[in-house]
Motif scaffolding. Sequence first.
Motif, PDB file in Angstrom:
ATOM      1  N   ASP A 176      31.988 -17.568   5.306  1.00  0.00           N
ATOM      2  CA  ASP A 176      32.753 -18.140   6.116  1.00  0.00           C
ATOM      3  C   ASP A 176      31.876 -18.824   7.247  1.00  0.00           C
ATOM      4  O   ASP A 176      32.328 -19.803   8.086  1.00  0.00           O
ATOM      5  CB  ASP A 176      33.949 -17.497   6.896  1.00  0.00           C
ATOM      6  CG  ASP A 176      33.228 -16.108   7.643  1.00  0.00           C
ATOM      7  OD1 ASP A 176      32.333 -15.544   6.969  1.00  0.00           O
ATOM      8  OD2 ASP A 176      33.990 -15.940   8.553  1.00  0.00           O
ATOM      9  N   LYS A 177      30.808 -18.398   7.385  1.00  0.00           N
ATOM     10  CA  LYS A 177      29.623 -18.726   8.411  1.00  0.00           C
ATOM     11  C   LYS A 177      28.490 -19.693   7.675  1.00  0.00           C
ATOM     12  O   LYS A 177      28.369 -20.598   8.234  1.00  0.00           O
ATOM     13  CB  LYS A 177      28.890 -17.307   9.130  1.00  0.00           C
ATOM     14  CG  LYS A 177      29.756 -16.510   9.613  1.00  0.00           C
ATOM     15  CD  LYS A 177      30.620 -17.182  10.909  1.00  0.00           C
ATOM     16  CE  LYS A 177      31.311 -16.088  11.640  1.00  0.00           C
ATOM     17  NZ  LYS A 177      32.321 -15.209  10.965  1.00  0.00           N
ATOM     18  N   ILE A 178      28.152 -19.310   6.447  1.00  0.00           N
ATOM     19  CA  ILE A 178      27.144 -19.948   5.684  1.00  0.00           C
ATOM     20  C   ILE A 178      27.643 -21.251   5.377  1.00  0.00           C
ATOM     21  O   ILE A 178      26.635 -22.387   5.497  1.00  0.00           O
ATOM     22  CB  ILE A 178      26.715 -19.395   4.473  1.00  0.00           C
ATOM     23  CG1 ILE A 178      26.201 -18.012   4.577  1.00  0.00           C
ATOM     24  CG2 ILE A 178      25.752 -20.063   3.622  1.00  0.00           C
ATOM     25  CD1 ILE A 178      25.948 -16.957   3.374  1.00  0.00           C
ATOM     26  N   VAL A 179      28.913 -21.516   5.015  1.00  0.00           N
ATOM     27  CA  VAL A 179      29.471 -23.020   4.528  1.00  0.00           C
ATOM     28  C   VAL A 179      29.402 -23.875   5.857  1.00  0.00           C
ATOM     29  O   VAL A 179      28.785 -24.960   5.683  1.00  0.00           O
ATOM     30  CB  VAL A 179      30.776 -22.858   3.899  1.00  0.00           C
ATOM     31  CG1 VAL A 179      31.409 -24.293   3.608  1.00  0.00           C
ATOM     32  CG2 VAL A 179      30.719 -22.115   2.703  1.00  0.00           C
ATOM     33  N   PRO A 180      30.150 -23.610   6.858  1.00  0.00           N
ATOM     34  CA  PRO A 180      29.881 -24.524   7.935  1.00  0.00           C
ATOM     35  C   PRO A 180      28.674 -24.893   8.418  1.00  0.00           C
ATOM     36  O   PRO A 180      28.422 -25.929   8.794  1.00  0.00           O
ATOM     37  CB  PRO A 180      30.772 -24.005   8.961  1.00  0.00           C
ATOM     38  CG  PRO A 180      31.176 -22.506   8.631  1.00  0.00           C
ATOM     39  CD  PRO A 180      30.993 -22.509   7.441  1.00  0.00           C
ATOM     40  N   ALA A 181      27.658 -23.887   8.577  1.00  0.00           N
ATOM     41  CA  ALA A 181      26.334 -24.090   9.042  1.00  0.00           C
ATOM     42  C   ALA A 181      25.630 -25.021   7.902  1.00  0.00           C
ATOM     43  O   ALA A 181      25.189 -25.924   8.430  1.00  0.00           O
ATOM     44  CB  ALA A 181      25.657 -22.690   9.279  1.00  0.00           C
ATOM     45  N   VAL A 182      25.640 -24.858   6.728  1.00  0.00           N
ATOM     46  CA  VAL A 182      24.830 -25.597   5.746  1.00  0.00           C
ATOM     47  C   VAL A 182      25.634 -27.170   5.837  1.00  0.00           C
ATOM     48  O   VAL A 182      24.871 -28.072   5.686  1.00  0.00           O
ATOM     49  CB  VAL A 182      25.046 -24.963   4.338  1.00  0.00           C
ATOM     50  CG1 VAL A 182      24.478 -26.015   3.451  1.00  0.00           C
ATOM     51  CG2 VAL A 182      24.222 -23.629   4.203  1.00  0.00           C
ATOM     52  N   VAL A 183      26.931 -27.096   5.762  1.00  0.00           N
ATOM     53  CA  VAL A 183      27.625 -28.358   5.890  1.00  0.00           C
ATOM     54  C   VAL A 183      27.283 -29.272   7.101  1.00  0.00           C
ATOM     55  O   VAL A 183      26.867 -30.486   7.071  1.00  0.00           O
ATOM     56  CB  VAL A 183      29.132 -28.152   5.973  1.00  0.00           C
ATOM     57  CG1 VAL A 183      29.890 -29.646   6.147  1.00  0.00           C
ATOM     58  CG2 VAL A 183      29.563 -27.913   4.209  1.00  0.00           C
ATOM     59  N   MET A 184      27.057 -28.591   8.183  1.00  0.00           N
ATOM     60  CA  MET A 184      26.708 -29.207   9.470  1.00  0.00           C
ATOM     61  C   MET A 184      25.318 -29.673   9.179  1.00  0.00           C
ATOM     62  O   MET A 184      25.030 -30.907   9.857  1.00  0.00           O
ATOM     63  CB  MET A 184      26.904 -28.254  10.636  1.00  0.00           C
ATOM     64  CG  MET A 184      26.648 -29.026  12.077  1.00  0.00           C
ATOM     65  SD  MET A 184      27.771 -30.126  12.428  1.00  0.00           S
ATOM     66  CE  MET A 184      26.749 -31.095  13.604  1.00  0.00           C
ATOM     67  N   ARG A 185      24.419 -28.863   9.032  1.00  0.00           N
ATOM     68  CA  ARG A 185      23.031 -29.075   9.064  1.00  0.00           C
ATOM     69  C   ARG A 185      22.559 -30.147   7.943  1.00  0.00           C
ATOM     70  O   ARG A 185      21.641 -31.061   8.472  1.00  0.00           O
ATOM     71  CB  ARG A 185      22.159 -27.908   8.598  1.00  0.00           C
ATOM     72  CG  ARG A 185      20.605 -28.005   8.454  1.00  0.00           C
ATOM     73  CD  ARG A 185      20.109 -27.767   9.865  1.00  0.00           C
ATOM     74  NE  ARG A 185      20.118 -28.842  10.958  1.00  0.00           N
ATOM     75  CZ  ARG A 185      19.603 -30.047  11.032  1.00  0.00           C
ATOM     76  NH1 ARG A 185      18.871 -30.633  10.148  1.00  0.00           N
ATOM     77  NH2 ARG A 185      20.075 -30.964  11.941  1.00  0.00           N
ATOM     78  N   LEU A 186      23.429 -30.062   6.867  1.00  0.00           N
ATOM     79  CA  LEU A 186      22.819 -31.168   6.048  1.00  0.00           C
ATOM     80  C   LEU A 186      23.699 -32.441   5.693  1.00  0.00           C
ATOM     81  O   LEU A 186      23.417 -33.414   4.875  1.00  0.00           O
ATOM     82  CB  LEU A 186      22.850 -30.474   4.453  1.00  0.00           C
ATOM     83  CG  LEU A 186      21.779 -29.350   4.321  1.00  0.00           C
ATOM     84  CD1 LEU A 186      21.724 -28.792   2.960  1.00  0.00           C
ATOM     85  CD2 LEU A 186      20.454 -29.671   4.746  1.00  0.00           C
ATOM     86  N   ILE A 187      24.878 -32.390   6.018  1.00  0.00           N
ATOM     87  CA  ILE A 187      25.848 -33.413   5.786  1.00  0.00           C
ATOM     88  C   ILE A 187      26.279 -34.373   7.187  1.00  0.00           C
ATOM     89  O   ILE A 187      26.185 -35.339   7.380  1.00  0.00           O
ATOM     90  CB  ILE A 187      27.262 -33.126   5.015  1.00  0.00           C
ATOM     91  CG1 ILE A 187      26.617 -32.572   3.728  1.00  0.00           C
ATOM     92  CG2 ILE A 187      28.156 -34.205   5.137  1.00  0.00           C
ATOM     93  CD1 ILE A 187      27.800 -32.125   2.891  1.00  0.00           C
ATOM     94  N   LEU A 188      26.774 -33.286   8.095  1.00  0.00           N
ATOM     95  CA  LEU A 188      27.361 -34.147   9.293  1.00  0.00           C
ATOM     96  C   LEU A 188      26.379 -34.500  10.416  1.00  0.00           C
ATOM     97  O   LEU A 188      26.448 -35.383  10.824  1.00  0.00           O
ATOM     98  CB  LEU A 188      28.358 -32.929  10.142  1.00  0.00           C
ATOM     99  CG  LEU A 188      29.665 -32.620   9.205  1.00  0.00           C
ATOM    100  CD1 LEU A 188      30.465 -31.824   9.914  1.00  0.00           C
ATOM    101  CD2 LEU A 188      30.331 -33.928   8.985  1.00  0.00           C
ATOM    102  N   ALA A 189      25.264 -33.601  10.582  1.00  0.00           N
ATOM    103  CA  ALA A 189      24.243 -33.768  11.315  1.00  0.00           C
ATOM    104  C   ALA A 189      23.536 -35.341  10.902  1.00  0.00           C
ATOM    105  O   ALA A 189      23.436 -35.944  11.684  1.00  0.00           O
ATOM    106  CB  ALA A 189      23.091 -32.779  11.426  1.00  0.00           C
ATOM    107  N   PRO A 190      23.246 -35.364   9.576  1.00  0.00           N
ATOM    108  CA  PRO A 190      22.391 -36.679   9.193  1.00  0.00           C
ATOM    109  C   PRO A 190      23.503 -37.856   9.235  1.00  0.00           C
ATOM    110  O   PRO A 190      23.182 -38.987   9.651  1.00  0.00           O
ATOM    111  CB  PRO A 190      22.088 -36.681   7.727  1.00  0.00           C
ATOM    112  CG  PRO A 190      22.723 -35.240   7.350  1.00  0.00           C
ATOM    113  CD  PRO A 190      22.978 -34.666   8.426  1.00  0.00           C
TER     114      PRO A 190
END
Length: 327
Positions: free
Chosen positions: A237-251
């Motif tokens: 539940d912490k890994i998924v939002p962190a990875v989604v934010m870093r690789l999808i939402l941030a760019p």
Amino acid sequence: MFDTLVFSLNAILPLILLVVIGYILRQKNVFTDEFLRIANKFCFRFCFFSTMFISIYNISSFDSAYKDLALFSACSILALIALGVLYALFFVRDDRQKGVMAQAFYRSNYAILGVPLVVNLFGEEGSASAAIVLATTVPIFNISAVILLSIWVKDGDSRQSVGSVLKKMAKNPLLQGIFAGFICLLLRPHLNGWTLKGGEVKFIYRTIENLSKITTPLALIILGGQFKFSSASHLIDKIVPAVVMRLILAPLLGLTAAHLLFPSFSAREFAALIPLFASPVAVASAIMAREMKNDGELATQILVWSTLFSSFTVFLVIVALKSTGLL
């Protein structure tokens, strides 16, 4: 398009394979927990200092033509830091995980992937843009990381004071390396062409450079040795939002904002922004988290999974920018 995919895989897979090597060596008991603990400390205190120093020292000059790129890079990272802090405050209960989650929102692996990616896309003429982004954001990355990894973790029975946070900043090897690099950079024009790199004491530079060269492979092998698949399930539940934010939402947010606010940016400048927003979490983030008494296991999981998936997301970002004519 195939060439872009191959490039993305070639940029990321060597990092993943080093993590795999570290994991296998730990499973084979070549590494012990004590060795990994000491190696982690050595890498944090000495290797990362060297990497930060070399990254800043090797900047040739600050070109005023790139002031908009520098301004946008700094402001966008500050905005992502604010988003990370808000997320940590409202959605993360464990104080040891708040700083780890916040830095995952903004702390990209620019020092390792930034310049090579831009040079691959535009040759050496694109390296100036990458150097500007590097010089602008690396200090912000590391100063903010020290703060975020300190403010929520207790010092004894109480929260850390402003003084203790500032003391940690002064003692942080990454910030010391950045500071030393900038001092040398500022002094360079006044030394009549003399440089640490080519002067009588170039052995000092070469020693620091050699340490910087082992930083990434050593850090990734150490992190592989500390990686546990069993931890992924209870941290999902912490890994998924962190990875989604870093690789999808941030760019998505960062590159869209760049296009809307600075439509005059050239293709080289957009290329310099790709690794800022789309690259995985910085290698230093996990080692720093562990050394500063945060949740090092969560930081390692985010680093490994964001690195694994980034080979595909970087490819998709490059394809999207090419299809819209921005690259």
